[in-house]
Design a protein around this motif. Structure first.
Motif, mmCIF file in Angstrom:
data_model
loop_
_atom_site.group_PDB
_atom_site.id
_atom_site.type_symbol
_atom_site.label_atom_id
_atom_site.label_comp_id
_atom_site.label_asym_id
_atom_site.label_seq_id
_atom_site.Cartn_x
_atom_site.Cartn_y
_atom_site.Cartn_z
ATOM 1 N N SER A 1 0.811 -1.218 0.000
ATOM 2 C CA SER A 1 0.000 0.000 0.000
ATOM 3 C C SER A 1 0.847 1.273 0.000
ATOM 4 O O SER A 1 0.331 2.332 -0.354
ATOM 5 N N LEU A 2 2.102 1.155 0.362
ATOM 6 C CA LEU A 2 2.975 2.319 0.204
ATOM 7 C C LEU A 2 3.026 2.738 -1.265
ATOM 8 O O LEU A 2 2.905 3.917 -1.607
ATOM 9 N N TYR A 3 3.213 1.745 -2.133
ATOM 10 C CA TYR A 3 3.273 2.038 -3.571
ATOM 11 C C TYR A 3 1.926 2.534 -4.081
ATOM 12 O O TYR A 3 1.853 3.428 -4.927
ATOM 13 N N VAL A 4 0.853 1.894 -3.548
ATOM 14 C CA VAL A 4 -0.488 2.338 -3.962
ATOM 15 C C VAL A 4 -0.693 3.806 -3.609
ATOM 16 O O VAL A 4 -1.165 4.601 -4.421
ATOM 17 N N ASN A 5 -0.283 4.163 -2.390
ATOM 18 C CA ASN A 5 -0.429 5.556 -1.975
ATOM 19 C C ASN A 5 0.330 6.500 -2.890
ATOM 20 O O ASN A 5 -0.154 7.581 -3.222
ATOM 21 N N GLU A 6 1.514 6.058 -3.299
ATOM 22 C CA GLU A 6 2.304 6.909 -4.183
ATOM 23 C C GLU A 6 1.572 7.119 -5.513
ATOM 24 O O GLU A 6 1.495 8.233 -6.030
ATOM 25 N N LEU A 7 0.996 6.021 -6.032
ATOM 26 C CA LEU A 7 0.258 6.127 -7.297
ATOM 27 C C LEU A 7 -0.953 7.049 -7.140
ATOM 28 O O LEU A 7 -1.210 7.906 -7.986
ATOM 29 N N ILE A 8 -1.665 6.867 -6.031
ATOM 30 C CA ILE A 8 -2.841 7.715 -5.802
ATOM 31 C C ILE A 8 -2.438 9.175 -5.707
ATOM 32 O O ILE A 8 -3.044 10.056 -6.322
ATOM 33 N N PHE A 9 -1.352 9.411 -4.960
ATOM 34 C CA PHE A 9 -0.873 10.786 -4.818
ATOM 35 C C PHE A 9 -0.549 11.400 -6.179
ATOM 36 O O PHE A 9 -0.997 12.489 -6.518
ATOM 37 N N LEU A 10 0.207 10.644 -6.978
ATOM 38 C CA LEU A 10 0.600 11.156 -8.294
ATOM 39 C C LEU A 10 -0.609 11.356 -9.215
ATOM 40 O O LEU A 10 -0.687 12.342 -9.949
ATOM 41 N N SER A 11 -1.571 10.398 -9.151
ATOM 42 C CA SER A 11 -2.729 10.521 -10.047
ATOM 43 C C SER A 11 -3.582 11.720 -9.675
ATOM 44 O O SER A 11 -4.220 12.327 -10.529
ATOM 45 N N GLU A 12 -3.618 12.032 -8.371
ATOM 46 C CA GLU A 12 -4.413 13.185 -7.978
ATOM 47 C C GLU A 12 -3.696 14.482 -8.308
ATOM 48 O O GLU A 12 -4.305 15.469 -8.716
ATOM 49 N N GLU A 13 -2.386 14.444 -8.146
ATOM 50 C CA GLU A 13 -1.577 15.634 -8.415
ATOM 51 C C GLU A 13 -1.563 15.954 -9.912
ATOM 52 O O GLU A 13 -1.616 17.100 -10.316
ATOM 53 N N TYR A 14 -1.510 14.889 -10.720
ATOM 54 C CA TYR A 14 -1.413 15.098 -12.176
ATOM 55 C C TYR A 14 -2.574 14.428 -12.873
ATOM 56 O O TYR A 14 -2.423 13.393 -13.492
ATOM 57 N N ASN A 15 -3.752 14.989 -12.761
ATOM 58 C CA ASN A 15 -4.893 14.327 -13.388
ATOM 59 C C ASN A 15 -5.410 15.078 -14.607
ATOM 60 O O ASN A 15 -6.516 14.876 -15.054
ATOM 61 N N LYS A 16 -4.569 15.980 -15.113
ATOM 62 C CA LYS A 16 -5.033 16.744 -16.276
ATOM 63 C C LYS A 16 -4.263 16.344 -17.524
ATOM 64 O O LYS A 16 -3.555 15.356 -17.533
ATOM 65 N N GLU A 17 -4.411 17.144 -18.554
ATOM 66 C CA GLU A 17 -3.613 16.941 -19.755
ATOM 67 C C GLU A 17 -2.156 17.295 -19.443
ATOM 68 O O GLU A 17 -1.843 17.850 -18.407
ATOM 69 N N ASP A 18 -1.299 16.975 -20.369
ATOM 70 C CA ASP A 18 0.091 17.399 -20.297
ATOM 71 C C ASP A 18 0.766 17.080 -18.976
ATOM 72 O O ASP A 18 1.304 17.955 -18.307
ATOM 73 N N VAL A 19 0.702 15.837 -18.588
ATOM 74 C CA VAL A 19 1.413 15.416 -17.390
ATOM 75 C C VAL A 19 2.904 15.399 -17.708
ATOM 76 O O VAL A 19 3.313 14.834 -18.728
ATOM 77 N N PRO A 20 3.725 16.062 -16.855
ATOM 78 C CA PRO A 20 5.163 16.077 -17.174
ATOM 79 C C PRO A 20 5.732 14.659 -17.222
ATOM 80 O O PRO A 20 5.301 13.784 -16.471
ATOM 81 N N MET A 21 6.699 14.487 -18.080
ATOM 82 C CA MET A 21 7.272 13.162 -18.313
ATOM 83 C C MET A 21 7.825 12.560 -17.026
ATOM 84 O O MET A 21 7.736 11.357 -16.797
ATOM 85 N N GLU A 22 8.372 13.428 -16.186
ATOM 86 C CA GLU A 22 8.956 12.908 -14.943
ATOM 87 C C GLU A 22 7.865 12.249 -14.084
ATOM 88 O O GLU A 22 8.083 11.185 -13.507
#
Ligand SMILES: *[C@@H]1O[C@H](CO)[C@@H](O)[C@H](O)[C@H]1NC(C)=O
Ligand SMILES: *[C@@H]1O[C@H](CO)[C@@H](O)[C@H](O)[C@H]1NC(C)=O
Ligand SMILES: *[C@@H]1O[C@H](CO)[C@@H](O)[C@H](O)[C@H]1NC(C)=O
Ligand SMILES: *[C@@H]1O[C@H](CO)[C@@H](O)[C@H](O)[C@H]1NC(C)=O
Ligand SMILES: *[C@@H]1O[C@H](CO)[C@@H](O)[C@H](O)[C@H]1NC(C)=O
Ligand SMILES: *[C@@H]1O[C@H](CO)[C@@H](O)[C@H](O)[C@H]1NC(C)=O
Length: 332
Positions: free
Chosen positions: A43-64
């Motif tokens: 769930s640590l990894y899951v949390n990271e994915l959730i965090f990133l998906s919420e932070e970058y949920n629009k168009e043009d997600v930076p490659m990093e």
């Protein structure tokens, strides 16, 4: 369009929200220790994915961020996948699908596929016409994207983004699996439904265009051949059999009726007479006491009699079939 046949033009809003059950074969329940691991480390990894998906949920997600999400996805699936028990394997499949969905979007694979399909329908260039990329079955499609890989990749190189190309270069086999492997009961996953929708957009647009043309047209000679167009949509969406195929077939039946110009012409004529010269219809015995067009459309024998009296015989050639379709549409 008369009030008699208008209800047939219900709009198409197929698609498609069936979520396939994960295909879990014979795994045991997780042991307490496995549960601890999966609730802790995974769930640590899951949390990271959730965090990133919420932070970058629009168009043009930076490659990093895209790369970080890919990394999180990889960690999640290998963490859950490493535990040989039911709950954990279920989670692996669940997150695999979420990740597929996120990645196809972030790597701009979806928009690339949209462009590719559009190009096939509009230009059908010498290389793409050699392979059956728009085949009707998963199996044939798999063959096309396998033997036509370099053709497809050429297109991606020339017409899609850098990141779409990088995804295709490193994950082509996985892309092929998502595109062409149905899950166990022939039910499509949400990401497969999305891809199917993309691949069928061209034929659906064509059909909608024809429907609009028909509903605006007063000219009964306009020949859209809606049932043929509808059949193409049905064929295109068929690989995802979870889609509402009964609904599509019914819709195509409606269009067969609309394609019967003589019948439609005749109902139109009767509708006009009813509006402008109601008394004329009272000459029919069966019409006595029936004063609305809706009552007429509820009485098969009477409808037949009036059509016989008012129209050419050719309008009645598919009467029984047409009546069934009409009755079905009007009773809903
Ligand atoms: C798929 O099949 C499995 C059993 O093989 C069943 O449990 C599951 O409900 C089915 N899923 C759907 C969406 O029909
Ligand atoms: C990606 O991950 C690296 C290493 O964990 C981190 O330093 C960086 O800030 C992350 N970037 C984004 C956009 O999340
Ligand atoms: C493209 O062309 C080929 C042969 O020229 C044909 O078989 C195929 O149906 C065409 N595809 C489309 C989508 O028009
Ligand atoms: C895609 O690239 C090819 C060259 O490989 C070019 O001929 C074609 O016009 C491009 N198509 C689109 C839709 O830009
Ligand atoms: C409409 O398409 C169907 C199937 O392709 C074909 O059999 C039929 O002859 C066409 N009808 C007209 C009026 O073009
Ligand atoms: C439709 O009906 C009109 C008369 O109301 C007739 O002139 C015309 O030829 C008919 N069209 C067809 C396709 O039967």
């Amino acid at each position: 369009m008369t009030e008699i046949v208008r209800p047939l033009l219900i709009f198409i809003c197929l698609f498609i929200n069936t979520i396939a059950e994960p295909s879990i074969s014979n795994f045991q329940e997780c042991s307490p220790k496995e549960i601890v691991i999966s609730h802790g480390k995974c769930s640590l990894y899951v949390n990271e994915l959730i965090f990133l998906s919420e932070e970058y949920n629009k168009e043009d997600v930076p490659m990093e961020a895209v790369n970080n999400m890919s990394r999180a996805c990889q960690s999640i699936t290998s963490c859950f996948g490493g535990l040989q028990c039911l709950e954990s394997q279920k989670n692996k499949e669940l997150y695999q699908r979420k990740c597929d969905s996120v990645q196809l979007k972030n790597f701009e694979v979806e928009s690339c596929l949209t462009r590719f399909i559009k190009d096939i329908y509009e230009k059908n260039s010498s290389c793409s016409s050699k392979y059956d990329f728009t085949a009707k079955t998963f199996q044939q499609k798999r063959e096309a994207y396998t033997s036509g890989k370099s053709c497809f990749l050429d297109f991606v190189k020339n017409n899609c983004s850098e990141r779409a190309l990088s995804y295709m270069k490193s994950d082509y086999d996985h892309f092929l699996d998502i595109l062409t492997i149905p899950s166990e009961n022939g039910t499509c996953t949400p990401v497969q439904n999305t891809l199917t929708k993309i691949q069928c957009e061209a034929v659906m647009r064509e059909m909608q265009f024809k429907m609009i043309e028909l509903s605006l047209s007063r000219d009964e000679h306009v020949n859209q051949n809606l049932s043929a167009a509808c059949q193409e949509v049905a064929d295109c969406t068929r690989p995802c059999s979870s889609m509402d195929s009964e609904g599509i077939d019914k819709l195509c039946g409606n269009f067969e009726l609309l394609d019967d110009k003589e019948f439609v012409n005749c109902t139109e004529k009767i509708g006009t007479i009813h509006k402008e010269n109601k008394e004329k219809l009272s000459g029919y015995k069966c019409m006595s006491g029936l004063d609305s067009i809706e009552t007429l459309t509820k009485n098969k024998d009477c409808m037949k009699e009036v059509m016989k009296g008012e129209c050419d015989e050719s309008a009645l050639k598919n009467f029984d079939r047409n009546w069934k379709i009409l009755d079905n549409a009007l009773s809903h």
